[in-house]
Structures are given as structure tokens and as C-alpha cells.
Design a protein around this motif. Sequence first.
Motif, PDB file in Angstrom:
ATOM      1  N   THR A   1      11.408  -5.638  35.604  1.00  0.00           N
ATOM      2  CA  THR A   1      11.550  -7.088  35.563  1.00  0.00           C
ATOM      3  C   THR A   1      12.594  -7.515  36.596  1.00  0.00           C
ATOM      4  O   THR A   1      13.344  -6.686  37.104  1.00  0.00           O
ATOM      5  N   PRO A   2      12.672  -8.804  36.917  1.00  0.00           N
ATOM      6  CA  PRO A   2      13.707  -9.267  37.852  1.00  0.00           C
ATOM      7  C   PRO A   2      15.113  -8.971  37.347  1.00  0.00           C
ATOM      8  O   PRO A   2      16.058  -8.895  38.127  1.00  0.00           O
ATOM      9  N   GLN A   3      15.269  -8.799  36.042  1.00  0.00           N
ATOM     10  CA  GLN A   3      16.576  -8.474  35.469  1.00  0.00           C
ATOM     11  C   GLN A   3      16.846  -6.971  35.483  1.00  0.00           C
ATOM     12  O   GLN A   3      17.823  -6.482  34.930  1.00  0.00           O
ATOM     13  N   LEU A   4      15.938  -6.211  36.127  1.00  0.00           N
ATOM     14  CA  LEU A   4      16.058  -4.761  36.258  1.00  0.00           C
ATOM     15  C   LEU A   4      16.012  -4.058  34.905  1.00  0.00           C
ATOM     16  O   LEU A   4      16.750  -3.113  34.638  1.00  0.00           O
ATOM     17  N   THR A   5      15.143  -4.548  34.044  1.00  0.00           N
ATOM     18  CA  THR A   5      14.842  -3.859  32.793  1.00  0.00           C
ATOM     19  C   THR A   5      13.377  -3.444  32.862  1.00  0.00           C
ATOM     20  O   THR A   5      12.613  -3.939  33.691  1.00  0.00           O
ATOM     21  N   VAL A   6      12.969  -2.547  31.979  1.00  0.00           N
ATOM     22  CA  VAL A   6      11.594  -2.060  31.972  1.00  0.00           C
ATOM     23  C   VAL A   6      10.809  -2.737  30.859  1.00  0.00           C
ATOM     24  O   VAL A   6      11.304  -2.891  29.739  1.00  0.00           O
ATOM     25  N   GLU A   7       9.578  -3.155  31.198  1.00  0.00           N
ATOM     26  CA  GLU A   7       8.712  -3.789  30.220  1.00  0.00           C
ATOM     27  C   GLU A   7       7.308  -3.198  30.339  1.00  0.00           C
ATOM     28  O   GLU A   7       7.012  -2.475  31.298  1.00  0.00           O
ATOM     29  N   PRO A   8       6.418  -3.473  29.375  1.00  0.00           N
ATOM     30  CA  PRO A   8       5.063  -2.924  29.440  1.00  0.00           C
ATOM     31  C   PRO A   8       4.313  -3.340  30.692  1.00  0.00           C
ATOM     32  O   PRO A   8       4.458  -4.460  31.183  1.00  0.00           O
ATOM     33  N   GLY A   9       3.512  -2.414  31.207  1.00  0.00           N
ATOM     34  CA  GLY A   9       2.661  -2.684  32.356  1.00  0.00           C
ATOM     35  C   GLY A   9       1.225  -2.429  31.955  1.00  0.00           C
ATOM     36  O   GLY A   9       0.677  -3.140  31.124  1.00  0.00           O
ATOM     37  N   LEU A  10       0.626  -1.370  32.500  1.00  0.00           N
ATOM     38  CA  LEU A  10      -0.714  -0.989  32.067  1.00  0.00           C
ATOM     39  C   LEU A  10      -0.685  -0.447  30.639  1.00  0.00           C
ATOM     40  O   LEU A  10      -1.692  -0.432  29.946  1.00  0.00           O
ATOM     41  N   ALA A  11       0.476   0.012  30.232  1.00  0.00           N
ATOM     42  CA  ALA A  11       0.664   0.394  28.828  1.00  0.00           C
ATOM     43  C   ALA A  11       1.165  -0.844  28.094  1.00  0.00           C
ATOM     44  O   ALA A  11       2.153  -1.451  28.499  1.00  0.00           O
ATOM     45  N   ARG A  12       0.475  -1.243  27.051  1.00  0.00           N
ATOM     46  CA  ARG A  12       0.903  -2.432  26.308  1.00  0.00           C
ATOM     47  C   ARG A  12       2.101  -2.119  25.433  1.00  0.00           C
ATOM     48  O   ARG A  12       2.833  -3.016  25.009  1.00  0.00           O
ATOM     49  N   LYS A  13       2.310  -0.802  25.168  1.00  0.00           N
ATOM     50  CA  LYS A  13       3.441  -0.389  24.339  1.00  0.00           C
ATOM     51  C   LYS A  13       3.833   1.041  24.675  1.00  0.00           C
ATOM     52  O   LYS A  13       2.985   1.889  24.931  1.00  0.00           O
ATOM     53  N   ALA A  14       5.146   1.304  24.690  1.00  0.00           N
ATOM     54  CA  ALA A  14       5.670   2.656  24.885  1.00  0.00           C
ATOM     55  C   ALA A  14       6.608   2.948  23.723  1.00  0.00           C
ATOM     56  O   ALA A  14       7.485   2.147  23.411  1.00  0.00           O
ATOM     57  N   SER A  15       6.393   4.072  23.078  1.00  0.00           N
ATOM     58  CA  SER A  15       7.231   4.420  21.932  1.00  0.00           C
ATOM     59  C   SER A  15       7.653   5.879  22.005  1.00  0.00           C
ATOM     60  O   SER A  15       6.986   6.709  22.626  1.00  0.00           O
ATOM     61  N   SER A  16       8.788   6.172  21.387  1.00  0.00           N
ATOM     62  CA  SER A  16       9.320   7.534  21.394  1.00  0.00           C
ATOM     63  C   SER A  16       9.603   7.978  19.961  1.00  0.00           C
ATOM     64  O   SER A  16      10.688   7.719  19.431  1.00  0.00           O
ATOM     65  N   PRO A  17       8.645   8.634  19.323  1.00  0.00           N
ATOM     66  CA  PRO A  17       8.837   9.071  17.939  1.00  0.00           C
ATOM     67  C   PRO A  17       9.934  10.119  17.777  1.00  0.00           C
ATOM     68  O   PRO A  17      10.492  10.266  16.695  1.00  0.00           O
ATOM     69  N   ASP A  18      10.238  10.834  18.854  1.00  0.00           N
ATOM     70  CA  ASP A  18      11.340  11.790  18.852  1.00  0.00           C
ATOM     71  C   ASP A  18      11.830  11.940  20.295  1.00  0.00           C
ATOM     72  O   ASP A  18      11.149  11.510  21.232  1.00  0.00           O
TER      73      ASP A  18
END
Length: 368
Positions: A128-145
Amino acid sequence: MTPPSSPSSRRPDRPARPGHHDRPTRSTRPARPALPLRPRRRGRTAATAATAALAALTLLAACSGPPKGGVNGVEARLSATTPPARAEIDSFTWALYAEPPTLDYTVAFDYPQNTVLSNVCESLMRWTPQLTVEPGLARKASSPDPRTWVYDLRPGVRFHDGRTMTAADVVFSLGRQTDPKNAAAWAQVFQNVASVRATGPLQVTVRLKRPDSQLPQYMATAAGVVASREGVEAAGKDYGTTGGLACTGPFELGAWQKGQSIEPERFAGYWGTKAKARKAVFRVLTDPSARTNAMLSGEIDGGYLIPTESYARLKSAGIGTLYFGEGLSTVNVSITNMKGPLGDVRVRRALSLALDRSGFVKAGPTTR
């Protein structure tokens, strides 16, 4: 670099900053560029006269912020973004300081190719312009572990070759980055990756050998680009140099006149917000003075990496706006001669220990 605006927030009437795909970690580059020059009438209606924000002059600010006293007498005041587009246009022309040797996303590690690719290809995530990461082709990213990342893909996304994106395309695209035959510039990003598997028609799971805090961010760079498996395989060894790129971006690769220009065209089947320009023309102008003169004459609408000696001339011309922006550039120290004292690993370790890394972090913001 490339960072930078994301496809979801950038104006489709000007090129995305190469930063979108490029978060450098192995080369020395200036920070994020900026933009606009004067409007030009190319197939526009009277109602589109307010598109002056499209044409652009560009330059790069220092990674840690603008230097005190300005650059060559020009005050380098950082801008978070540029004015939004107000209407559709027929086309715009953007300068490249060199012609990309290839547009294969696996070797896209410099401004020229990333300036084009950030408008043609997309990644799993976005900056993003604020230099954070947001969804792109992936609508969601999760880390169960800590050693697992799961990417749930957007449904119905079409590639430029007409096919619909699936998890198999993602697995294939990421796999190209680690294939030794490709000599990918982003291979090191995957050094902690144990496996990349399709765990559903629209789901991909990445398993790590050990936790890696950087991998999720790299999925917003060219390392996370997704292309059609069938399209890439059909192109074979010519992928990236002739024909299309079989990606998903708002523009698809059009005419490529070697040594002169690359002309992406608006992709009618784009899943997101449609581009406001029917066509983008990337002109190859290797001479810095030629790029400056082309902007001043109105031959081109803008470009990145404007030579610092041109800042004052462009600033005072009164036909455009010079923007400075933050970026994600890094400066790396590499040992190129192993025959001297630095050939001794103990010396290199001592120098590494002597670096005040915390001091660098603290000093950066103070230079703004």
C-alpha cells in the motif's frame, strides 16, 4: 525501490511504482520515485482537460528521507501520494532509462522491468502507499502456526490468455522462482520454504523449514507474481521476451518495439478497477538529458529516476510538478575481492559486528 503504490490504490492512468513488485534486498538503489508533468491531448475529450496530474516529472528521495538543504538547491519535501485521476484518457507516455532485457517476472529486479511489470503482472499480496501489505490475488493470508502460511485466492480472476486462475497456477509460478534452470533473482526469498502445495482449488499452503518474518512481505513483490501455467509453458524459452506474459494485471503486454518502446494495453477482463488509460507507452530513453528534455517538451509525460542535476530546471519550468516519495531501497555492502584482508572471514565478521544497526534505524527517521 519499486514501493510503493499497490494496484488497488494506485491510479490506473499512470504506471505503478516499480516498488509494487520490487522490495530490493540485494542491490543498491535509490528510494521511491515520484511524478507529474503537463497534460497532453491524445484522444481526450474537453471534459478530460483536468488530467494534468497524469503527466509527470519524477525523482527519487533518499531512503531515510530528504537531505537537509534539499537536492541541488531544490527542497525535497516528501509526498505521500499524487492527485487522483479525474477522467479517462487515450494514452500516456512514460520514460524508461533502459530497455528491460526480459519481462520474465522471475528475473525482474530493476526499475525498467518492474515499471512495466507492476502494471501487467500481479502478486499474491500488495504494498500500500503506507508501505503495509494487503491482499492482492490472494483475498486472505493467514498463518495458523509460525511455519505455515495459507493463501486463499480470489475467485474468477482471469489471466490475459483467457484462462482462470487456480491454485495450480500459484504453485507453478512460485515454483519457477526456485527452479535452478531459471536463475531467478528472487530464489533466495524461498530459502526457508519447505513446500508449496495446492490445498484446495483456490487455496495454497506454504510450509517453512523455520519461521521467516520476511516471506509474507516478499509475496507482495515479483517473488509472489502469479502467471498462467499454460501460458508460460506455451511460450517456453521465449517467455518474457516475445508475446504476452499471461498475467492478471490491469494492462496486458502489447507491442514491444525493441530499443524503442513497450506499449501495454488496457485489459478488458481485469478483475479489479479498470485502468483509466486505454494504453501506456513506455519509451526507452537511455540518456538522462534526453529524458529531461523530453519532459520539458511534452514528448513524454513523466518517468522515474530523474537525474538530480535536472531538478532545478524541471522545478522552475512551470509545466509540471516534481514529487519526492519514500521507498524501500536498501544499500548493501558486498565483498568483490577475496584476495585482500576482506578475504578473511574473521575480518568480515569483525566488521559486521562493528556496524551499529540500531543506530542506523534510529538515525533514519531523524533525517526527514
